[in-house]
Scaffold this active site. Structure first.
Site, PDB file in Angstrom:
ATOM      1  N   GLY A 112      17.803  -5.499 -11.931  1.00  0.00           N
ATOM      2  CA  GLY A 112      16.995  -5.163 -10.757  1.00  0.00           C
ATOM      3  C   GLY A 112      15.983  -6.241 -10.434  1.00  0.00           C
ATOM      4  O   GLY A 112      15.213  -6.661 -11.297  1.00  0.00           O
ATOM      5  N   GLU A 147       3.706   6.838   8.012  1.00  0.00           N
ATOM      6  CA  GLU A 147       3.837   5.538   8.662  1.00  0.00           C
ATOM      7  C   GLU A 147       5.009   5.530   9.638  1.00  0.00           C
ATOM      8  O   GLU A 147       4.914   4.982  10.744  1.00  0.00           O
ATOM      9  CB  GLU A 147       3.976   4.445   7.603  1.00  0.00           C
ATOM     10  CG  GLU A 147       2.676   4.198   6.851  1.00  0.00           C
ATOM     11  CD  GLU A 147       2.819   3.335   5.607  1.00  0.00           C
ATOM     12  OE1 GLU A 147       1.790   3.095   4.949  1.00  0.00           O
ATOM     13  OE2 GLU A 147       3.944   2.918   5.296  1.00  0.00           O
TER      14      GLU A 147
END
Length: 438
Positions: free
Chosen positions: A17, A176
């Site tokens: 990752g 948001e």
């Protein structure tokens, strides 16, 4: 598969990752002690906090993405491989990937989190999530396509369903998104689609908890709810989604909302690879000690959103946010170096730099220590923190230019519907009769 041979004195650290945790760790490991193999399915690092702006046509994907190989151009001990991790083999100290098996001395799992639909299969099939650049682009395409379809339909019910948007989840991402959609509806879409009556477009924000922003103080949650209400967003707290078939949103009070676009921002779960005991997972997160060691292993570590590490003070897991991931990675780098010197390890202590969320132009809340900010001051702090966190000077400049342009013009120029294609679609049509004749 070829991996360069490590030098005799080096230990191989395989990092799964390249998010905030994995990238931070790879940067901090020294070539004196380690060869680093960084695995990711993409060849770039993406700045996830601004994915919603890509989805809302406010930023280009390239503005919040940065090539991994460019980041590590001058670190020859860092080996990058683009691959899918299939499973972990602790017994042989190998990672099985789509390009072959890779042996390790130390394994660090930093594969982050994925969307959690809590077992609701219809939602998983029909709802939109936003954990990657490709998902953000899919959402952008879908929204714009819905408006194009709405222009061409005379059925008011169908038109309303194409315009309506339901956002599920009242955390920072949800508020948001809802704020950005409201500003898009009020300032931009009426100019692009003068034939449509955007008074028909309803934006809903659903939150199962009694209030928004549960990770922040009650006053901040109330302030954000007021901001959203003033922008024309319908906020429904203590309300959850039971089902969704692509057009009908069924709520827990059995109310049905017509919408062709439901955006799911209501939860995440760890993106744990196969091969590790199920007893080590909680909500698909891997339980670790205060040194980031996976329980029962001395050579496997977990950092970032995938790590279920308990805060000794609150007895709760640390939140799945970027600052936790980066601080865990920084400490793990120090501890791995300490292990090579047979020095004692340091336990993790989280330094909370604060929490913030923006709703839109001049509208935000921020809690930094005992300081609570709101309005334009919090909005400017939010912009500065996010701008400084983006990798690459050029990316910072591009994002800043876009923000300044949008602020003064109330406009965005990235409303493009871009469909991927393939070789069959690109190939010229060949007429058999003509070929034979030739």
């Amino acid at each position: 598969m070829e991996i360069p041979a490590k030098q005799n004195h080096q230990k191989r650290v395989v990092i799964v990752g390249a998010g905030f945790a994995g990238l931070s760790l790879a940067k901090k490991l020294s070539s004196q002690y380690f060869q680093v193999v960084l695995l990711d399915r993409n060849n770039y690092h993406q700045f996830q906090p601004l994915l919603y702006q890509v989805a809302m046509a406010g930023l280009e994907p390239s503005s919040i993405s940065f090539p991994l190989r460019k980041i590590f151009q001058h670190k020859k001990h860092v080996v990058i491989r683009i691959a899918e991790v299939l499973q972990i083999k602790p017994e042989t100290r190998e990672v099985e990937t789509s390009i072959g098996n890779i042996g390790y001395d130390y394994l660090v799992l930093a594969s982050g989190a994925t969307t959690n639909y809590f077992g609701m299969k219809n939602l998983e099939q029909h709802a939109f999530s936003m954990k990657s650049v490709s998902e953000a682009l899919l959402l952008r395409n879908t929204l714009l396509q819905n408006y194009e379809k709405a222009v061409n339909t005379s059925d008011e019910n169908q038109k309303s369903a194409l315009l309506n948007i339901v956002v599920v989840g009242g955390g920072p991402t949800g508020v948001e998104l809802a704020g950005a959609i409201a500003e898009l509806r009020d300032n931009i879409l009426p100019k692009d689609y003068p034939e449509l009556n955007f008074n028909l477009m309803k934006i809903y924000l659903m939150e199962a908890a009694p209030r928004l922003l549960n990770g922040m103080g009650e006053a901040s949650g109330k302030k954000v709810e007021n901001y959203l209400s003033n922008l024309g967003v319908t906020v429904k707290c203590s309300t959850s989604v039971k089902d969704y078939n692509g057009t009908d949103v069924l709520l827990n009070n059995n109310t049905v909302i017509k919408s062709n676009c439901l955006i799911w921002a209501a939860g995440v779960k760890g993106n744990a690879p196969a091969g590790l005991p199920d007893s080590k997972t909680i909500n698909n997160r891997l339980t670790v000690d205060e040194y980031s060691k996976l329980e029962g292993y001395n050579d496997i570590f977990v950092v970032g959103d995938l790590a279920a590490m308990t805060d000794r003070h609150t007895q709760k897991f640390f939140p799945q946010v970027a600052p936790v991931a980066m601080q865990q990675a920084a400490l793990l780098a120090k501890n791995l170096h300490a292990m090579q010197r047979n020095a004692p390890l340091k336990p993790f202590k989280y330094f909370d730099k604060g929490t913030m969320a923006t709703v839109g132009r001049n509208l935000a809340v921020a809690e930094i220590g005992g300081l609570k900010l709101k309005g334009i001051v919090a909005w400017m702090v939010w912009m500065f923190v996010h701008l400084m966190s983006i990798i690459g000077v050029k990316n910072k400049i591009f994002v800043l230019i876009n923000w300044v342009w949008q602020y003064f013009t109330y406009d965005q120029s990235l409303r493009l519907i871009i469909h991927p294609t393939n070789k069959k679609e690109r190939a010229p049509k060949v007429h058999t009769k003509s070929v034979i004749a030739a």
